[in-house]
Design a protein around this motif. Sequence first.
Motif, PDB file in Angstrom:
ATOM      1  N   ARG A   1       1.017  -1.180   0.040  1.00  0.00           N
ATOM      2  CA  ARG A   1       0.022   0.011   0.045  1.00  0.00           C
ATOM      3  C   ARG A   1       0.947   1.204   0.090  1.00  0.00           C
ATOM      4  O   ARG A   1       1.864   1.267   0.659  1.00  0.00           O
ATOM      5  CB  ARG A   1      -0.959  -0.018   1.145  1.00  0.00           C
ATOM      6  CG  ARG A   1      -2.146  -1.138   1.266  1.00  0.00           C
ATOM      7  CD  ARG A   1      -2.795  -0.989   2.387  1.00  0.00           C
ATOM      8  NE  ARG A   1      -3.256   0.301   2.914  1.00  0.00           N
ATOM      9  CZ  ARG A   1      -2.834   1.048   3.771  1.00  0.00           C
ATOM     10  NH1 ARG A   1      -2.058   0.237   4.664  1.00  0.00           N
ATOM     11  NH2 ARG A   1      -3.380   2.085   4.233  1.00  0.00           N
ATOM     12  N   VAL A   2       0.431   2.198  -0.815  1.00  0.00           N
ATOM     13  CA  VAL A   2       1.340   3.447  -0.823  1.00  0.00           C
ATOM     14  C   VAL A   2       1.354   4.158   0.522  1.00  0.00           C
ATOM     15  O   VAL A   2       2.191   4.726   0.709  1.00  0.00           O
ATOM     16  CB  VAL A   2       0.481   4.512  -1.821  1.00  0.00           C
ATOM     17  CG1 VAL A   2       1.209   5.806  -1.946  1.00  0.00           C
ATOM     18  CG2 VAL A   2       1.120   3.869  -3.323  1.00  0.00           C
ATOM     19  N   GLY A   3       0.204   3.865   1.076  1.00  0.00           N
ATOM     20  CA  GLY A   3       0.316   4.474   2.810  1.00  0.00           C
ATOM     21  C   GLY A   3       1.656   4.179   3.461  1.00  0.00           C
ATOM     22  O   GLY A   3       1.685   4.693   4.537  1.00  0.00           O
ATOM     23  N   THR A   4       2.290   2.869   3.071  1.00  0.00           N
ATOM     24  CA  THR A   4       3.348   2.377   3.898  1.00  0.00           C
ATOM     25  C   THR A   4       4.372   2.953   3.507  1.00  0.00           C
ATOM     26  O   THR A   4       5.632   2.703   3.917  1.00  0.00           O
ATOM     27  CB  THR A   4       3.273   1.015   3.960  1.00  0.00           C
ATOM     28  OG1 THR A   4       3.757   0.520   2.521  1.00  0.00           O
ATOM     29  CG2 THR A   4       2.036   0.428   4.401  1.00  0.00           C
ATOM     30  N   TYR A   5       4.472   3.666   2.223  1.00  0.00           N
ATOM     31  CA  TYR A   5       5.667   4.218   1.393  1.00  0.00           C
ATOM     32  C   TYR A   5       6.507   5.292   2.197  1.00  0.00           C
ATOM     33  O   TYR A   5       5.686   6.087   2.835  1.00  0.00           O
ATOM     34  CB  TYR A   5       5.511   4.788   0.087  1.00  0.00           C
ATOM     35  CG  TYR A   5       5.179   3.679  -0.992  1.00  0.00           C
ATOM     36  CD1 TYR A   5       4.972   2.158  -0.528  1.00  0.00           C
ATOM     37  CD2 TYR A   5       5.243   3.901  -2.385  1.00  0.00           C
ATOM     38  CE1 TYR A   5       4.885   1.283  -1.578  1.00  0.00           C
ATOM     39  CE2 TYR A   5       4.994   2.905  -3.198  1.00  0.00           C
ATOM     40  CZ  TYR A   5       4.697   1.710  -2.824  1.00  0.00           C
ATOM     41  OH  TYR A   5       4.664   0.537  -3.803  1.00  0.00           O
ATOM     42  N   SER A   6       7.622   5.682   2.177  1.00  0.00           N
ATOM     43  CA  SER A   6       8.360   6.833   2.847  1.00  0.00           C
ATOM     44  C   SER A   6       8.007   7.770   1.726  1.00  0.00           C
ATOM     45  O   SER A   6       7.927   7.697   0.457  1.00  0.00           O
ATOM     46  CB  SER A   6       9.821   6.444   3.024  1.00  0.00           C
ATOM     47  OG  SER A   6      10.286   6.263   1.550  1.00  0.00           O
ATOM     48  N   LEU A   7       8.477   8.907   1.908  1.00  0.00           N
ATOM     49  CA  LEU A   7       8.414  10.003   1.039  1.00  0.00           C
ATOM     50  C   LEU A   7       9.256  10.009  -0.022  1.00  0.00           C
ATOM     51  O   LEU A   7       8.860  10.104  -1.229  1.00  0.00           O
ATOM     52  CB  LEU A   7       8.769  11.495   1.890  1.00  0.00           C
ATOM     53  CG  LEU A   7       8.743  12.689   0.887  1.00  0.00           C
ATOM     54  CD1 LEU A   7       7.299  13.085   0.283  1.00  0.00           C
ATOM     55  CD2 LEU A   7       9.524  13.972   1.750  1.00  0.00           C
ATOM     56  N   GLY A   8      10.473   9.546  -0.095  1.00  0.00           N
ATOM     57  CA  GLY A   8      11.240   9.116  -0.996  1.00  0.00           C
ATOM     58  C   GLY A   8      10.690   8.117  -2.083  1.00  0.00           C
ATOM     59  O   GLY A   8      10.893   8.214  -3.262  1.00  0.00           O
ATOM     60  N   MET A   9      10.071   7.218  -1.532  1.00  0.00           N
ATOM     61  CA  MET A   9       9.328   6.055  -2.337  1.00  0.00           C
ATOM     62  C   MET A   9       8.145   6.598  -3.358  1.00  0.00           C
ATOM     63  O   MET A   9       7.955   6.425  -4.317  1.00  0.00           O
ATOM     64  CB  MET A   9       8.895   5.000  -1.541  1.00  0.00           C
ATOM     65  CG  MET A   9      10.187   4.200  -1.067  1.00  0.00           C
ATOM     66  SD  MET A   9       9.462   2.844   0.401  1.00  0.00           S
ATOM     67  CE  MET A   9       8.720   1.649  -0.852  1.00  0.00           C
ATOM     68  N   LYS A  10       7.298   7.480  -2.326  1.00  0.00           N
ATOM     69  CA  LYS A  10       6.388   8.169  -3.214  1.00  0.00           C
ATOM     70  C   LYS A  10       6.942   9.012  -4.104  1.00  0.00           C
ATOM     71  O   LYS A  10       6.222   9.196  -5.495  1.00  0.00           O
ATOM     72  CB  LYS A  10       5.422   9.144  -2.107  1.00  0.00           C
ATOM     73  CG  LYS A  10       4.651   8.250  -1.148  1.00  0.00           C
ATOM     74  CD  LYS A  10       3.917   9.453  -0.015  1.00  0.00           C
ATOM     75  CE  LYS A  10       3.103   8.251   0.845  1.00  0.00           C
ATOM     76  NZ  LYS A  10       2.859   9.250   1.953  1.00  0.00           N
ATOM     77  N   GLN A  11       7.973   9.552  -3.938  1.00  0.00           N
ATOM     78  CA  GLN A  11       8.480  10.545  -5.097  1.00  0.00           C
ATOM     79  C   GLN A  11       8.808   9.864  -6.102  1.00  0.00           C
ATOM     80  O   GLN A  11       8.695  10.176  -7.422  1.00  0.00           O
ATOM     81  CB  GLN A  11       9.697  11.359  -4.106  1.00  0.00           C
ATOM     82  CG  GLN A  11      10.195  12.628  -4.775  1.00  0.00           C
ATOM     83  CD  GLN A  11       9.180  13.589  -4.430  1.00  0.00           C
ATOM     84  OE1 GLN A  11       8.483  13.466  -3.516  1.00  0.00           O
ATOM     85  NE2 GLN A  11       8.837  14.622  -5.454  1.00  0.00           N
ATOM     86  N   ARG A  12       9.477   8.466  -5.759  1.00  0.00           N
ATOM     87  CA  ARG A  12       9.750   7.936  -6.952  1.00  0.00           C
ATOM     88  C   ARG A  12       8.665   7.037  -7.972  1.00  0.00           C
ATOM     89  O   ARG A  12       8.640   7.172  -9.087  1.00  0.00           O
ATOM     90  CB  ARG A  12      10.369   6.368  -6.680  1.00  0.00           C
ATOM     91  CG  ARG A  12      12.043   6.732  -6.165  1.00  0.00           C
ATOM     92  CD  ARG A  12      12.394   5.418  -5.233  1.00  0.00           C
ATOM     93  NE  ARG A  12      13.823   5.664  -4.616  1.00  0.00           N
ATOM     94  CZ  ARG A  12      14.761   5.540  -5.046  1.00  0.00           C
ATOM     95  NH1 ARG A  12      15.125   4.733  -6.166  1.00  0.00           N
ATOM     96  NH2 ARG A  12      15.907   5.431  -4.304  1.00  0.00           N
ATOM     97  N   LEU A  13       7.627   6.879  -7.109  1.00  0.00           N
ATOM     98  CA  LEU A  13       6.258   6.661  -7.706  1.00  0.00           C
ATOM     99  C   LEU A  13       5.774   7.728  -8.511  1.00  0.00           C
ATOM    100  O   LEU A  13       5.248   7.377  -9.614  1.00  0.00           O
ATOM    101  CB  LEU A  13       5.430   6.213  -6.497  1.00  0.00           C
ATOM    102  CG  LEU A  13       3.960   5.474  -7.362  1.00  0.00           C
ATOM    103  CD1 LEU A  13       4.376   4.134  -7.895  1.00  0.00           C
ATOM    104  CD2 LEU A  13       3.053   5.326  -6.176  1.00  0.00           C
ATOM    105  N   GLY A  14       6.108   8.967  -8.108  1.00  0.00           N
ATOM    106  CA  GLY A  14       5.618  10.180  -8.888  1.00  0.00           C
ATOM    107  C   GLY A  14       6.198  10.313 -10.129  1.00  0.00           C
ATOM    108  O   GLY A  14       5.852  10.674 -11.189  1.00  0.00           O
ATOM    109  N   VAL A  15       7.756  10.096 -10.050  1.00  0.00           N
ATOM    110  CA  VAL A  15       8.522  10.221 -11.385  1.00  0.00           C
ATOM    111  C   VAL A  15       7.903   9.127 -12.392  1.00  0.00           C
ATOM    112  O   VAL A  15       7.634   9.149 -13.363  1.00  0.00           O
ATOM    113  CB  VAL A  15       9.719   9.886 -10.975  1.00  0.00           C
ATOM    114  CG1 VAL A  15      10.674   9.737 -12.438  1.00  0.00           C
ATOM    115  CG2 VAL A  15      10.422  11.102 -10.244  1.00  0.00           C
TER     116      VAL A  15
END
Lengths: 269, 309
Positions: B135-149
């Motif tokens: 779940r994205v809710g468990t991602y760190s900010l850096g991981m969310k940023q990668r997902l955003g890219v």
Amino acid sequence: MISVIRAFRSEVPKFRRWSVLAVAGAMLVVSTFIAYLTFHQIASGATGREMAGLITAFPTPQGLVSIIGQARSLIIAIALVMVTANLAAEWSQGTLRNLLVCEPRRLRWLAGKMLALVLFVLLSMLLTLLISGTFILVVAQGQGIQTAAWTSPEGLRVFLAFLGNEVLCLVGVSALGMLIAILTRSVAAGVGIALAYILVVEGIIAVVLPQVTQWFPGRVFNTIVGTAVPLVGPEPPQGYPAALGAALLWIAVFVVVSAVVFPRQDVKA
Amino acid sequence: MSLSSEPARGFAIETQGLSKRFGSQTAVEGLTMRVPAGAIAGFIGPNGAGKTTTIRLLLGLVRPDAGSATVLGHSLAEPERYLPRVGALVEAPAFYPGLSGQTNLEVLARLGGHPGSLVAELLEVVGLSDRARDRVGTYSLGMKQRLGVAMALLPDPELLILDEPANGLDPLGIIEMREMLRRLAGQGKTILLSSHLLGELEQLADWLIMLNQGKVLFCGPARELLAQRVEVVVESQDAIQLDVVARIAGDAGHAVTREDGVLRIACPAGFAETLNRMAGETGAPDLTLRIREASLEQLFLALIKGDHP
């Protein structure tokens, strides 16, 4: 049309979220529970003025629908919350900007999303009615209660008439939820205003101006269902054709206002 | 502001007098800027400078009050003509926290009409394959940023608009991001990169746009800006003499930083000689002056202070 279908398809995975499934599950469980309580009261010989109509209708083809229809207010409230919260969350979560970069034709995106949301709400309602109806049938047969009238062709006709009007009611409620979400752009404000309007505001105005409120959207959507089975809600004082026309007009107004406002909004979330 | 250079492939973004107000607040005022096709353009400005509003204007998310712009040759009024060729990450990455990273990308792939197989490929590119089903809710900010890219790369864009993509990334992540952006620019993509990491931009950007209070301070080739300005390092044992020099530079409107008996002054190359002469005339003759190429950070501070190149 292709972009509407794409928008519709992109909505489907979102229904896998626990929050969405939990709300649909709550609709099913609580509605079934209310239906069971109603059935139990009748079957155990309860009396009282408010029960008189239900007791009279119990052995007739309207018996089953009048029992499972007791949770209608809850279904309407949950449907309104579901649509308002789901759409407003796109602003609150900031996901709307991702979606509108993918599909800048906002009305097509909104059409696809609302199509998926309304279908989900209707399927949840249908599932709720079928499961609670089946449950009551099984319990009734287990207690040796005669249910032949409920499953007769006339019973089926009553159910379908009830279902058709309930579908229209929920489409109207969904359109209202869509407009509130677009205007508020916030889950908390949207859900709060939607519930306050449908549960409180119309009721308060009705005390002062009953002749006027019979045309209000919440009343109109509610009373068209009462026409099919009077025991599940009030009948429209203005008559069914007028109430039906008013319901369709309200839906058109909500859709048109949404279609005018949404493409002109700045997406700052 | 230099807008004179005409790149071979034309401009991917051109704005002319673009303005946007939110109530009484002016977010962007008379913004005129260009980004050459194929360039990595650094988009710099302090918080509230109008970078994100500009990006939202370019993406059709907010409507301008005045001015015009073209993106990939099409007017802002027709975002459906150019957005299918644009990938964007705007502000903090926003996803459905209850869905997995993979499903979040699938939602956008379906909406954009992109093949589902692309989702796994892009998760691999940004190094999220092993967490794709979480779940994205468990991602760190850096991981969310990668997902955003990864989300921004879904349409295989000609123009990539990234707002603070290195936010929350660890040093290794920043290096990987830098390499990926170079690789994408090598494929001919135009990248508009908003970032507060000026050191990163200095390494990456070949075009710079500096914004402050909704207005463009500089727009042009990075080398042009960097060549125009230097850092004058002034050393002296005498604190009073340093005070004199600091006052002269400050009165001339240049950014001055002081540390351990050393002054660093970001200024045009010609100012070093003026400074030396004026310091001598005002009683500060025993100074050691060295001239170095100014960093982007020093240039930024100087421009924000109102010191124009």
